[in-house]
Scaffold this motif. Structure first.
Motif, PDB file in Angstrom:
ATOM      1  N   TYR A  33       1.031  -1.057  -0.106  1.00 14.54           N
ATOM      2  CA  TYR A  33      -0.051   0.069   0.072  1.00 14.54           C
ATOM      3  C   TYR A  33       0.895   1.326   0.100  1.00 14.54           C
ATOM      4  O   TYR A  33       1.884   1.234   0.655  1.00 14.54           O
ATOM      5  N   PHE A  35       0.819   5.455   0.584  1.00 16.34           N
ATOM      6  CA  PHE A  35       0.086   6.763   1.038  1.00 16.34           C
ATOM      7  C   PHE A  35       0.847   8.016   0.866  1.00 16.34           C
ATOM      8  O   PHE A  35       2.074   8.099   0.664  1.00 16.34           O
ATOM      9  N   TYR A  37       0.998  11.555   3.083  1.00 15.51           N
ATOM     10  CA  TYR A  37       0.504  12.237   4.270  1.00 15.51           C
ATOM     11  C   TYR A  37       0.986  13.611   4.160  1.00 15.51           C
ATOM     12  O   TYR A  37       1.973  14.154   3.642  1.00 15.51           O
ATOM     13  N   GLN A  44      -1.048  18.502  13.040  1.00 17.00           N
ATOM     14  CA  GLN A  44      -0.727  16.830  12.992  1.00 17.00           C
ATOM     15  C   GLN A  44      -0.877  16.509  11.742  1.00 17.00           C
ATOM     16  O   GLN A  44      -1.373  17.144  10.719  1.00 17.00           O
ATOM     17  N   MET A  45      -0.277  15.525  11.472  1.00 19.21           N
ATOM     18  CA  MET A  45      -0.156  14.736  10.293  1.00 19.21           C
ATOM     19  C   MET A  45      -1.371  14.110   9.871  1.00 19.21           C
ATOM     20  O   MET A  45      -1.985  13.260  10.721  1.00 19.21           O
ATOM     21  N   ARG A  50      -4.468   7.277  -0.424  1.00 17.73           N
ATOM     22  CA  ARG A  50      -4.165   5.923  -0.365  1.00 17.73           C
ATOM     23  C   ARG A  50      -4.403   5.236  -1.632  1.00 17.73           C
ATOM     24  O   ARG A  50      -5.320   5.553  -2.447  1.00 17.73           O
ATOM     25  N   GLU A  52      -3.871   1.329  -3.302  1.00 22.34           N
ATOM     26  CA  GLU A  52      -3.532  -0.239  -3.159  1.00 22.34           C
ATOM     27  C   GLU A  52      -2.707  -0.577  -4.318  1.00 22.34           C
ATOM     28  O   GLU A  52      -3.180  -0.469  -5.430  1.00 22.34           O
ATOM     29  N   MET A  95       3.848   0.749   2.721  1.00 22.59           N
ATOM     30  CA  MET A  95       3.458  -0.224   3.788  1.00 22.59           C
ATOM     31  C   MET A  95       3.418  -1.733   3.044  1.00 22.59           C
ATOM     32  O   MET A  95       2.639  -1.752   2.085  1.00 22.59           O
ATOM     33  N   ASN A 100       2.590  -4.059   9.112  1.00 25.02           N
ATOM     34  CA  ASN A 100       3.270  -3.853  10.417  1.00 25.02           C
ATOM     35  C   ASN A 100       3.933  -2.626  10.589  1.00 25.02           C
ATOM     36  O   ASN A 100       4.216  -2.059  11.638  1.00 25.02           O
ATOM     37  N   PHE A 102       5.258   0.989   8.397  1.00 29.05           N
ATOM     38  CA  PHE A 102       5.467   2.241   7.715  1.00 29.05           C
ATOM     39  C   PHE A 102       6.703   2.693   7.259  1.00 29.05           C
ATOM     40  O   PHE A 102       7.586   2.877   8.038  1.00 29.05           O
TER      41      PHE A 102
ATOM     42  N   VAL B   4      -5.894  10.436  18.175  1.00 29.73           N
ATOM     43  CA  VAL B   4      -4.619   9.900  18.936  1.00 29.73           C
ATOM     44  C   VAL B   4      -4.131  11.004  20.045  1.00 29.73           C
ATOM     45  O   VAL B   4      -4.168  12.274  19.562  1.00 29.73           O
ATOM     46  N   GLU B  48       6.522  -0.844  16.790  1.00 28.53           N
ATOM     47  CA  GLU B  48       5.267  -1.108  16.689  1.00 28.53           C
ATOM     48  C   GLU B  48       4.694  -2.265  17.576  1.00 28.53           C
ATOM     49  O   GLU B  48       5.320  -3.210  17.718  1.00 28.53           O
ATOM     50  N   LEU B  90       6.478  10.916  17.472  1.00 33.26           N
ATOM     51  CA  LEU B  90       4.975  10.888  16.933  1.00 33.26           C
ATOM     52  C   LEU B  90       4.730   9.396  17.119  1.00 33.26           C
ATOM     53  O   LEU B  90       5.326   8.206  17.221  1.00 33.26           O
ATOM     54  N   SER B  96      -5.240  -2.028  12.107  1.00 33.60           N
ATOM     55  CA  SER B  96      -4.372  -3.090  11.643  1.00 33.60           C
ATOM     56  C   SER B  96      -5.082  -4.613  11.665  1.00 33.60           C
ATOM     57  O   SER B  96      -4.655  -5.507  11.917  1.00 33.60           O
ATOM     58  N   ALA B 100      -7.744  -3.272   3.685  1.00 36.33           N
ATOM     59  CA  ALA B 100      -6.642  -2.333   3.237  1.00 36.33           C
ATOM     60  C   ALA B 100      -6.965  -1.016   4.112  1.00 36.33           C
ATOM     61  O   ALA B 100      -5.956  -0.094   4.586  1.00 36.33           O
ATOM     62  N   ASP B 101      -8.197  -0.514   4.038  1.00 37.13           N
ATOM     63  CA  ASP B 101      -8.061   0.654   4.800  1.00 37.13           C
ATOM     64  C   ASP B 101      -8.056   0.731   6.236  1.00 37.13           C
ATOM     65  O   ASP B 101      -8.016   1.807   7.096  1.00 37.13           O
ATOM     66  N   TYR B 103      -5.344  -0.402   7.552  1.00 37.51           N
ATOM     67  CA  TYR B 103      -3.905  -0.063   7.758  1.00 37.51           C
ATOM     68  C   TYR B 103      -3.572   1.269   8.008  1.00 37.51           C
ATOM     69  O   TYR B 103      -2.345   1.710   8.170  1.00 37.51           O
ATOM     70  N   GLU B 104      -4.632   2.142   7.593  1.00 32.90           N
ATOM     71  CA  GLU B 104      -3.943   3.825   7.655  1.00 32.90           C
ATOM     72  C   GLU B 104      -3.669   4.031   9.090  1.00 32.90           C
ATOM     73  O   GLU B 104      -4.454   3.484  10.093  1.00 32.90           O
ATOM     74  N   GLN B 105      -2.628   4.823   9.284  1.00 28.94           N
ATOM     75  CA  GLN B 105      -2.248   5.198  10.682  1.00 28.94           C
ATOM     76  C   GLN B 105      -2.662   6.734  10.546  1.00 28.94           C
ATOM     77  O   GLN B 105      -2.698   7.491   9.973  1.00 28.94           O
ATOM     78  N   TYR B 106      -3.255   6.876  11.996  1.00 29.71           N
ATOM     79  CA  TYR B 106      -3.571   8.125  12.539  1.00 29.71           C
ATOM     80  C   TYR B 106      -2.564   8.519  13.484  1.00 29.71           C
ATOM     81  O   TYR B 106      -2.492   7.761  14.522  1.00 29.71           O
ATOM     82  N   PHE B 107      -2.235   9.651  13.155  1.00 29.64           N
ATOM     83  CA  PHE B 107      -1.243  10.308  14.096  1.00 29.64           C
ATOM     84  C   PHE B 107      -1.581  11.260  15.116  1.00 29.64           C
ATOM     85  O   PHE B 107      -2.470  11.977  14.820  1.00 29.64           O
ATOM     86  N   GLY B 108      -0.882  11.282  16.169  1.00 25.43           N
ATOM     87  CA  GLY B 108      -1.094  12.235  17.333  1.00 25.43           C
ATOM     88  C   GLY B 108      -0.196  13.426  17.089  1.00 25.43           C
ATOM     89  O   GLY B 108       0.309  13.678  16.078  1.00 25.43           O
TER      90      GLY B 108
END
Lengths: 114, 116
Positions: A33, A35, A37, A44-45, A50, A52, A95, A100, A102, B4, B48, B90, B96, B100-101, B103-108
């Motif tokens: 995948y 992305f 950002y 914030q990030m 996205r 695939e 990813m 697991n 990035f 987050v 992680e 961060l 997880s 697919a969607d 897996y997106e990471q949301y950041f603090g």
């Protein structure tokens, strides 16, 4: 090993114009995948878009679209009708299918000029 | 749904001290990742955690450690601080899952650590 390269440390664009940010990656995986950002100054990030790897159609989110070239391992971001709020650092990320970890590029600092 | 959260937001420490940073993921997210962000190096992956287990670890010395609790909250610890540890740390969470969607990471917002 997976690597992500963003060769443009800084870019600028006039408001309302279009800009393309480049990203290349290296992997031996077939399923993964990608992305983009966005990290505004002191904020914030957030996820922009996205893609695939198994999808041939390029992803689009409003003014943001990607040009995904799997064979060339290229994943560029096009921002149309640039707005002042688009000023930010943009990170390309990769990813693997296992989900697991990035891998991020070093970022491109985009400035939208009024 | 709350995003987050990371505490503290800013921290000043002296060389040789240790520090603990905290991250609370989005409710329902079981994966928490930590990154170090510096101007020259970009985002570098630290580790992680998923369901209290470390699944992946980046290339950082053993002074950097972490853990995850049963409620998915995570802490990161840095011992014997060095000047080069000054950075924005961060935290990111994700479902997880199998989609697919997820897996997106949301950041603090990050913790800005300054080591003097």
């Amino acid at each position: 090993a997976q690597t992500v390269t963003q060769s443009q440390p800084e870019m600028s664009v006039q408001e309302a114009e279009t800009v393309t940010l480049s990203c290349t990656y290296d992997t031996s995986e077939n399923n993964y995948y990608l992305f983009w950002y966005k990290q505004p100054p002191s904020r914030q990030m957030i996820l922009v878009i996205r893609q695939e790897a198994y999808k041939q159609q390029n992803a689009t989110e409003n003014r943001f679209s990607v040009n995904f070239q799997k064979a060339a391992k290229s994943f560029s971001l096009k921002i149309s009708d640039s707005q002042l709020g688009d000023t930010a650092m943009y990170f390309c990320a990769f990813m693997t299918n296992t989900g697991n970890q990035f891998y991020f590029g070093t970022g491109t600092s985009l400035t939208v000029i009024p | 749904k709350a995003g987050v959260t990371q505490t503290p937001r800013y921290l000043i420490k002296t060389r040789g001290q240790q520090v603990t940073l905290s991250c609370s993921p989005i409710s329902g997210h079981r994966s928490v990742s930590w990154y170090q962000q510096t101007p020259g190096q970009g985002l570098q992956f630290l580790f992680e955690y998923f369901s209290e287990t470390q699944r992946n670890k980046g290339n950082f010395p053993g002074r950097f450690s972490g853990r995850q609790f049963s409620n998915s909250r995570s802490e990161m610890n840095v011992s014997t601080l060095e000047l080069g540890d000054s950075a924005l740390y961060l935290c990111a969470s994700s479902l997880s899952g199998a989609l697919a969607d997820s897996y997106e990471q949301y950041f603090g917002p990050g913790t800005r650590l300054t080591v003097t």
